[in-house]
Scaffold this motif. Structure first.
Motif, PDB file in Angstrom:
ATOM      1  N   GLU A 181       0.851  -1.187   0.000  1.00 28.92           N
ATOM      2  CA  GLU A 181       0.000   0.000   0.000  1.00 28.92           C
ATOM      3  C   GLU A 181       0.884   1.232   0.000  1.00 28.92           C
ATOM      4  OE1 GLU A 181      -3.507   2.094   2.687  1.00 28.92           O
ATOM      5  OE2 GLU A 181      -2.894   0.046   3.124  1.00 28.92           O
ATOM      6  N   LYS A 182       0.489   2.238  -0.763  1.00 25.01           N
ATOM      7  CA  LYS A 182       1.284   3.450  -0.910  1.00 25.01           C
ATOM      8  C   LYS A 182       0.606   4.646  -0.240  1.00 25.01           C
ATOM      9  CE  LYS A 182       4.258   1.458  -3.782  1.00 25.01           C
ATOM     10  NZ  LYS A 182       3.710   0.125  -3.901  1.00 25.01           N
ATOM     11  N   PRO A 219      -0.878   8.138  -0.545  1.00 27.59           N
ATOM     12  CA  PRO A 219      -1.506   8.751  -1.726  1.00 27.59           C
ATOM     13  C   PRO A 219      -0.882  10.108  -2.068  1.00 27.59           C
ATOM     14  CG  PRO A 219      -2.927   9.008   0.180  1.00 27.59           C
ATOM     15  CD  PRO A 219      -1.755   8.175   0.623  1.00 27.59           C
ATOM     16  N   VAL A 265       2.089  11.929  -4.887  1.00 30.14           N
ATOM     17  CA  VAL A 265       3.020  11.913  -6.014  1.00 30.14           C
ATOM     18  C   VAL A 265       3.871  13.168  -5.900  1.00 30.14           C
ATOM     19  CG1 VAL A 265       3.230  12.065  -8.542  1.00 30.14           C
ATOM     20  CG2 VAL A 265       1.429  10.651  -7.513  1.00 30.14           C
ATOM     21  N   GLU A 288       3.307   7.002  -3.955  1.00 33.52           N
ATOM     22  CA  GLU A 288       2.736   6.451  -5.190  1.00 33.52           C
ATOM     23  C   GLU A 288       3.736   6.503  -6.330  1.00 33.52           C
ATOM     24  OE1 GLU A 288      -0.163   5.034  -6.187  1.00 33.52           O
ATOM     25  OE2 GLU A 288      -0.991   5.040  -4.161  1.00 33.52           O
ATOM     26  N   CYS A 328      -6.251  12.073  -2.849  1.00 33.71           N
ATOM     27  CA  CYS A 328      -4.889  11.863  -3.334  1.00 33.71           C
ATOM     28  C   CYS A 328      -4.281  13.223  -3.656  1.00 33.71           C
ATOM     29  CB  CYS A 328      -4.901  10.992  -4.591  1.00 33.71           C
ATOM     30  SG  CYS A 328      -5.492   9.325  -4.284  1.00 33.71           S
TER      31      CYS A 328
END
Length: 168
Positions: A13-14, A16, A18, A43, A114
Protein backbone atom coordinates in the motif's frame (compact mmCIF):
# COMPACT_ATOMS: atom_id res chain seq x y z
CA UNK A 1 15.58 -4.73 9.63
CA UNK A 2 12.54 -6.25 7.90
CA UNK A 3 12.99 -4.27 4.70
CA UNK A 4 10.73 -4.93 1.75
CA UNK A 5 12.08 -6.42 -1.43
CA UNK A 6 11.53 -4.39 -4.59
CA UNK A 7 8.68 -6.75 -5.52
CA UNK A 8 7.08 -6.41 -2.07
CA UNK A 9 7.46 -2.63 -2.26
CA UNK A 10 5.64 -2.52 -5.58
CA UNK A 11 2.74 -4.54 -4.13
CA UNK A 12 2.57 -2.66 -0.80
CA UNK A 13 0.00 0.00 0.00
CA UNK A 14 1.28 3.45 -0.91
CA UNK A 15 0.91 6.89 0.60
CA UNK A 16 -1.51 8.75 -1.73
CA UNK A 17 1.14 11.27 -2.77
CA UNK A 18 3.02 11.91 -6.01
CA UNK A 19 6.05 14.19 -6.17
CA UNK A 20 6.45 16.15 -9.41
CA UNK A 21 9.94 17.50 -10.14
CA UNK A 22 9.75 20.54 -12.42
CA UNK A 23 13.09 21.06 -14.22
CA UNK A 24 15.27 19.86 -11.33
CA UNK A 25 18.79 19.96 -12.74
CA UNK A 26 20.80 18.10 -10.06
CA UNK A 27 20.90 14.34 -10.47
CA UNK A 28 21.79 14.09 -6.78
CA UNK A 29 18.55 15.89 -5.88
CA UNK A 30 16.59 13.51 -8.13
CA UNK A 31 18.20 10.50 -6.45
CA UNK A 32 17.58 11.90 -2.98
CA UNK A 33 13.90 12.53 -3.74
CA UNK A 34 13.54 8.97 -5.07
CA UNK A 35 15.14 7.60 -1.92
CA UNK A 36 12.81 9.63 0.32
CA UNK A 37 9.86 8.51 -1.82
CA UNK A 38 10.92 4.92 -1.18
CA UNK A 39 11.26 5.52 2.57
CA UNK A 40 7.65 6.76 2.81
CA UNK A 41 6.21 4.48 0.10
CA UNK A 42 4.91 7.23 -2.19
CA UNK A 43 2.74 6.45 -5.19
CA UNK A 44 5.25 7.85 -7.67
CA UNK A 45 7.72 10.52 -8.65
CA UNK A 46 7.17 12.36 -11.92
CA UNK A 47 10.30 13.68 -13.62
CA UNK A 48 9.64 16.63 -15.90
CA UNK A 49 11.51 18.76 -18.41
CA UNK A 50 15.28 18.82 -17.88
CA UNK A 51 15.00 16.60 -14.79
CA UNK A 52 17.25 13.59 -15.25
CA UNK A 53 15.84 10.07 -15.39
CA UNK A 54 17.19 6.68 -14.37
CA UNK A 55 19.25 4.82 -15.20
CA UNK A 56 21.98 7.33 -14.42
CA UNK A 57 25.08 6.92 -12.23
CA UNK A 58 24.64 10.30 -10.54
CA UNK A 59 21.02 9.48 -9.64
CA UNK A 60 22.03 6.06 -8.35
CA UNK A 61 24.67 7.58 -6.03
CA UNK A 62 21.94 9.10 -3.85
CA UNK A 63 18.94 6.90 -4.72
CA UNK A 64 20.84 3.73 -3.80
CA UNK A 65 18.38 1.55 -5.70
CA UNK A 66 15.19 3.52 -4.98
CA UNK A 67 15.06 4.27 -8.69
CA UNK A 68 14.14 0.59 -9.08
CA UNK A 69 11.49 0.42 -6.36
CA UNK A 70 9.68 3.74 -6.75
CA UNK A 71 7.42 4.14 -9.74
CA UNK A 72 8.60 7.06 -11.84
CA UNK A 73 7.45 8.59 -15.10
CA UNK A 74 8.85 11.21 -17.40
CA UNK A 75 6.84 14.13 -18.82
CA UNK A 76 8.12 16.78 -21.23
CA UNK A 77 6.67 19.46 -18.97
CA UNK A 78 5.38 19.62 -15.43
CA UNK A 79 2.24 21.23 -16.83
CA UNK A 80 1.48 17.97 -18.68
CA UNK A 81 1.98 15.99 -15.46
CA UNK A 82 -0.26 18.37 -13.51
CA UNK A 83 -2.98 18.14 -16.14
CA UNK A 84 -2.91 14.34 -16.10
CA UNK A 85 -2.96 14.20 -12.30
CA UNK A 86 -5.87 16.62 -12.03
CA UNK A 87 -7.72 14.58 -14.66
CA UNK A 88 -7.42 11.64 -12.26
CA UNK A 89 -8.90 13.71 -9.41
CA UNK A 90 -5.58 14.37 -7.68
CA UNK A 91 -5.20 17.66 -5.78
CA UNK A 92 -2.01 19.33 -7.02
CA UNK A 93 -0.10 21.74 -4.79
CA UNK A 94 3.01 23.64 -5.85
CA UNK A 95 5.61 24.15 -3.13
CA UNK A 96 6.47 27.77 -3.68
CA UNK A 97 6.50 31.16 -1.99
CA UNK A 98 3.47 32.74 -3.61
CA UNK A 99 0.72 35.14 -2.71
CA UNK A 100 -2.05 33.24 -0.96
CA UNK A 101 0.09 30.17 -0.26
CA UNK A 102 -0.75 28.00 2.75
CA UNK A 103 1.98 27.67 5.35
CA UNK A 104 2.88 23.99 5.59
CA UNK A 105 2.17 23.67 9.35
CA UNK A 106 -1.42 24.83 8.74
CA UNK A 107 -2.06 22.40 5.88
CA UNK A 108 -4.08 19.26 6.62
CA UNK A 109 -4.89 16.47 4.21
CA UNK A 110 -8.44 15.27 3.73
CA UNK A 111 -9.20 11.56 4.19
CA UNK A 112 -9.62 9.67 0.93
CA UNK A 113 -7.98 12.35 -1.22
CA UNK A 114 -4.89 11.86 -3.33
CA UNK A 115 -2.30 14.61 -3.59
CA UNK A 116 0.66 15.69 -5.68
CA UNK A 117 3.28 18.26 -4.77
CA UNK A 118 5.32 20.08 -7.38
CA UNK A 119 8.92 21.00 -6.53
CA UNK A 120 10.78 23.35 -8.82
CA UNK A 121 14.16 24.11 -10.28
CA UNK A 122 16.95 24.83 -7.80
CA UNK A 123 17.27 28.45 -8.98
CA UNK A 124 14.01 29.42 -10.68
CA UNK A 125 11.51 27.40 -8.64
CA UNK A 126 8.23 26.08 -10.04
CA UNK A 127 7.26 27.49 -13.44
CA UNK A 128 4.58 30.19 -13.13
CA UNK A 129 2.20 28.38 -15.50
CA UNK A 130 2.44 25.31 -13.25
CA UNK A 131 1.70 27.42 -10.17
CA UNK A 132 -1.28 28.94 -12.01
CA UNK A 133 -2.60 25.48 -12.94
CA UNK A 134 -2.13 24.07 -9.43
CA UNK A 135 -4.96 23.76 -6.93
CA UNK A 136 -2.93 25.81 -4.45
CA UNK A 137 0.52 26.47 -3.07
CA UNK A 138 2.28 25.29 0.06
CA UNK A 139 5.07 27.30 1.66
CA UNK A 140 7.59 26.20 4.25
CA UNK A 141 8.09 29.04 6.76
CA UNK A 142 11.70 30.23 6.86
CA UNK A 143 13.28 32.51 9.43
CA UNK A 144 16.87 33.07 8.30
CA UNK A 145 18.56 35.18 5.68
CA UNK A 146 17.90 32.78 2.79
CA UNK A 147 14.60 32.54 0.96
CA UNK A 148 14.91 28.99 -0.31
CA UNK A 149 16.12 25.52 0.61
CA UNK A 150 17.63 22.65 -1.33
CA UNK A 151 14.92 20.85 -3.30
CA UNK A 152 15.66 17.46 -1.76
CA UNK A 153 15.49 18.95 1.76
CA UNK A 154 12.20 20.61 0.85
CA UNK A 155 10.89 17.29 -0.47
CA UNK A 156 11.79 15.55 2.78
CA UNK A 157 10.03 18.17 4.90
CA UNK A 158 6.88 18.18 2.74
CA UNK A 159 6.70 14.39 2.42
CA UNK A 160 7.08 13.97 6.17
CA UNK A 161 4.32 16.54 6.79
CA UNK A 162 2.00 14.57 4.49
CA UNK A 163 2.96 11.35 6.29
CA UNK A 164 2.07 12.89 9.65
CA UNK A 165 -1.25 14.39 8.53
CA UNK A 166 -2.34 11.30 6.61
CA UNK A 167 -1.60 9.11 9.62
CA UNK A 168 -3.07 11.27 12.39
Amino acid sequence: MQRLSVEEFREAEKMPLVVVLDDVRSMHNVGSVLRTADAFRLEAVYLCGITGCPPHNEIHKTALGAEDSVEWRYFQTALQAVSELQGQGVTVLSVEQAEGSTKLPQFRTEPGKCYAVVLGNEVKGVHQEVIDASDGCLEIPQFGTKHSMNVSVTAGIVIYHFFLTLNS
